[in-house]
Design an enzyme around this catalytic site. Sequence first.
Site, mmCIF file in Angstrom:
data_model
loop_
_atom_site.group_PDB
_atom_site.id
_atom_site.type_symbol
_atom_site.label_atom_id
_atom_site.label_comp_id
_atom_site.label_asym_id
_atom_site.label_seq_id
_atom_site.Cartn_x
_atom_site.Cartn_y
_atom_site.Cartn_z
ATOM 1 N N GLY A 100 2.136 12.930 -13.205
ATOM 2 C CA GLY A 100 1.282 12.961 -11.922
ATOM 3 C C GLY A 100 1.708 14.180 -11.054
ATOM 4 O O GLY A 100 1.167 15.553 -11.138
ATOM 5 N N GLY A 101 3.110 13.851 -10.487
ATOM 6 C CA GLY A 101 3.244 14.832 -9.432
ATOM 7 C C GLY A 101 3.728 16.230 -10.052
ATOM 8 O O GLY A 101 4.055 17.088 -9.301
ATOM 9 N N LYS A 127 0.885 17.324 -5.120
ATOM 10 C CA LYS A 127 2.167 17.529 -4.282
ATOM 11 C C LYS A 127 2.421 19.121 -4.243
ATOM 12 O O LYS A 127 2.682 19.622 -3.279
ATOM 13 C CB LYS A 127 3.348 16.887 -4.925
ATOM 14 C CG LYS A 127 3.437 15.140 -4.991
ATOM 15 C CD LYS A 127 3.081 14.746 -3.260
ATOM 16 C CE LYS A 127 2.599 13.560 -3.144
ATOM 17 N NZ LYS A 127 3.476 12.563 -3.628
ATOM 18 N N ASN A 141 1.683 -6.340 8.974
ATOM 19 C CA ASN A 141 2.227 -5.216 9.559
ATOM 20 C C ASN A 141 1.147 -4.737 10.696
ATOM 21 O O ASN A 141 1.449 -4.144 11.569
ATOM 22 C CB ASN A 141 2.337 -4.109 8.423
ATOM 23 C CG ASN A 141 3.470 -4.510 7.767
ATOM 24 O OD1 ASN A 141 4.539 -5.225 8.065
ATOM 25 N ND2 ASN A 141 3.356 -3.647 6.436
ATOM 26 N N GLY A 173 -0.151 -7.533 5.337
ATOM 27 C CA GLY A 173 -1.283 -7.745 6.436
ATOM 28 C C GLY A 173 -0.557 -7.841 7.744
ATOM 29 O O GLY A 173 -1.300 -7.417 8.608
ATOM 30 N N SER A 225 7.803 8.328 -1.173
ATOM 31 C CA SER A 225 7.197 7.815 -2.484
ATOM 32 C C SER A 225 7.337 6.369 -2.768
ATOM 33 O O SER A 225 8.513 6.135 -2.780
ATOM 34 C CB SER A 225 7.316 8.639 -3.566
ATOM 35 O OG SER A 225 6.921 9.961 -3.294
ATOM 36 N N ARG A 234 8.568 12.484 -11.112
ATOM 37 C CA ARG A 234 8.616 13.678 -10.788
ATOM 38 C C ARG A 234 10.182 14.133 -10.932
ATOM 39 O O ARG A 234 11.206 13.319 -11.104
ATOM 40 C CB ARG A 234 8.690 13.739 -9.103
ATOM 41 C CG ARG A 234 7.248 13.955 -8.922
ATOM 42 C CD ARG A 234 6.657 14.285 -7.311
ATOM 43 N NE ARG A 234 6.956 13.052 -6.561
ATOM 44 C CZ ARG A 234 8.307 12.781 -6.102
ATOM 45 N NH1 ARG A 234 9.106 13.625 -5.655
ATOM 46 N NH2 ARG A 234 8.311 11.730 -5.298
ATOM 47 N N ARG A 247 12.859 2.805 3.732
ATOM 48 C CA ARG A 247 13.495 1.696 3.235
ATOM 49 C C ARG A 247 15.001 1.634 3.873
ATOM 50 O O ARG A 247 15.859 2.362 3.436
ATOM 51 C CB ARG A 247 13.487 1.420 1.733
ATOM 52 C CG ARG A 247 12.240 1.361 1.099
ATOM 53 C CD ARG A 247 12.471 1.434 -0.478
ATOM 54 N NE ARG A 247 11.222 1.389 -1.129
ATOM 55 C CZ ARG A 247 10.818 0.214 -1.643
ATOM 56 N NH1 ARG A 247 11.201 -0.950 -1.466
ATOM 57 N NH2 ARG A 247 9.444 0.325 -1.967
ATOM 58 N N THR A 305 0.186 3.312 0.093
ATOM 59 C CA THR A 305 -1.244 2.577 -0.317
ATOM 60 C C THR A 305 -1.464 1.409 0.175
ATOM 61 O O THR A 305 -2.531 1.081 0.662
ATOM 62 C CB THR A 305 -1.081 2.548 -2.065
ATOM 63 O OG1 THR A 305 -0.600 4.042 -2.133
ATOM 64 C CG2 THR A 305 -2.473 2.325 -2.414
ATOM 65 N N CYS A 363 6.996 3.446 -1.247
ATOM 66 C CA CYS A 363 7.303 2.794 -0.059
ATOM 67 C C CYS A 363 6.210 1.976 0.815
ATOM 68 O O CYS A 363 6.281 1.417 1.898
ATOM 69 C CB CYS A 363 8.122 3.489 1.023
ATOM 70 S SG CYS A 363 9.858 4.037 0.441
HETATM 71 O O1 SAT Z 1 4.183 11.844 -8.674
HETATM 72 S S1 SAT Z 1 3.374 11.824 -7.207
HETATM 73 O O2 SAT Z 1 3.949 13.031 -6.541
HETATM 74 O O3 SAT Z 1 2.151 12.167 -7.556
HETATM 75 C C1 SAT Z 1 3.569 10.464 -6.567
HETATM 76 C C2 SAT Z 1 4.601 10.190 -5.519
HETATM 77 O O4 SAT Z 1 5.834 10.414 -5.999
HETATM 78 O O5 SAT Z 1 4.427 10.245 -4.409
HETATM 79 MN MN MN Z 2 3.367 10.542 -2.513
#
Ligand code: SAT
Ligand code: MN
Length: 600
Positions: free
Chosen positions: A209-210, A217, A503, A501, A259, A70, A407, A264, A261
């Site tokens: 992506g973003g 986003k 966590n 795990g 993002s 991004r 973080r 997922t 961190c």
């Molecule tokens: O690039 S994205 O916004 O899709 C992923 C992220 O940075 O969280």
């Molecule tokens: Mn994100």
Amino acid sequence: MASRLDALTSWVTEVAALTRPANIHWCDGSDAEYAALVQRMLQSGDLIELNQQTHPGCYLHRSDPADVARVEHLTFVCHPQREDTGPNNHWMAPDEAHAKIDALFDGCMAGRTMYVVPYCMGPVDSPLARCGVEITDSPYVVANMRIMTRMGAAALARIEREGLLSNGAHSNGTFVKGLHSTGELDPERRYIMHFPDELTIKSYGSGYGGNALLGKKCHALRIASNQARSEGWLAEHMLIMGIDTPWGETHYIAAAFPSACGKTNLSMLIPPESYQRDGWKVRTIGDDICWMRPGQDGRLWAINPEAGFFGVAPGTSSNSNPNALQTIARDTIYTNVALTADNQPWWEGLPGTPVIDWQGRPYDPANGPAAHPNSRFTVSARQCPTWSQEAEAAQGVPISAIVFGGRRPSLVPLVFEAHHWSHGVLVGAAMGSETTAAATGAVGVMRRDSMAMKPFCGYHYGDYFAHWLSFDRAGARLPKVFHVNWFRKGRDGKFLWPGFGDNLRVLEWMIARVEGRLDGVRTPIGILPGPAELKLDGLDIERRHLDELLAVDHTGWQTELAAIGEYLDTCLPRLPERLRKEQQRVAEALGQPRQADATT
Ligand code: SAT
Ligand code: MN
């Protein structure tokens, strides 16, 4: 009668007149359409087929090397009044922004196909869901949008329904209009522009992506945060997970981390063995975005507006996240990963040896990591072994706890609970984290990232904090608010907490707090686990490390509270007085004698 989908068709016609594509393709979201897109991209080189024995239905896309993250400095939120955009965004006057970006769109699709991509963010039958249409000239974007959203005919039908007034006439529609072109991928001619008042997004010059998957986003956070504010809900950068307890409860937790961190990883956590034996189970609802609103029972009910994961590949391994590895073993689009000799996707942390790097060159360590640090996978959430059917629930899931985290190598304890809602809003507002490769710029620099929304809140942070505070009202049964720090380091620079795990041990403590079964220890910064309140059996952790993880360093926190105060000043004059009072309350409490220290 006026033609079907008036507002949409006239906008598509207008865009086609500006961009002058060779063809227009209305996406229906079918399997056949996806297969044809993939074929087309294999021929053009936009996609590379991966080893179909080991990774059926998997493909690799290589970005332009200057287009891999991004670009926050080129992302604008264009409210008519500059002040509404706030210190947290870049602003351009809407007229100027339209003129600037429309000049780039002029004729940019000549000789190309223009795709019209109707999509729904959230289950198509959910009152919490919202629709949009992305027009793009990138088949890669179309393929990703099909995985990441409910894309195609069903979304179009909802847009049509919502465009019809009850008297049968056509309204202007309520869908978000997103216009995207990869352009010439020149970083000097790249803009991501948002016009919240017009429910419009324009993005030019990036395929990443973003910047390019406009449902994510741009729509689900920057535009939706504005809608949420005026309609009384929250659009947040949060994962949603369900936790089944051995005593038959399911608690849903929403957690905000910046993002890259670990959202997922946390959302599909595998419980430690002893927890599995006892009957603990994790269910994944979402890994990145959460829309929530108060239900009739006063609780916050949440949906994941997305249908897929756009996850960071490096660091995903059989240690860190076996569920993700299983999820992405088939029908996945990989972006900017490396390749092994037998054409399998590879990144740092996986076994095997890279032979080709993310730019398609023979791998040479002198060129840096084999996979780009922000290389990604795009995959349907349904492929996740822990995916929950509740992700399709129209009413959403009730949230028991909200977790903030970042973080923070020093100072911030493993976990603490906010004293009450407005303290929780302060804790979220004060969040800080070291920057990551998800955005261009320096990595590892500590910056404040309130609610992990610094790059995504589409209006003034001061107004946003006030909106958060406004949920504390008569009849509300708000979730408890916690802060976690999985990234605390010892003097040797190593992480003090094993994470992943384990966590769940921290989440279990939160659940006990939510259910009123544990007391914790009250400190000025919040409530921490009391001695022996964290279950540690089967965990190999040194006592002194644990003490360090759960200590409150008064002097350090006094400095931190002063820094938080200065940060809050950046939101003046729109900083809510209540938030300032919270900061002063905590700062004053820290000034008191040290007997309130949490020692374990
Ligand atoms: O690039 S994205 O916004 O899709 C992923 C992220 O940075 O969280
Ligand atoms: Mn994100």
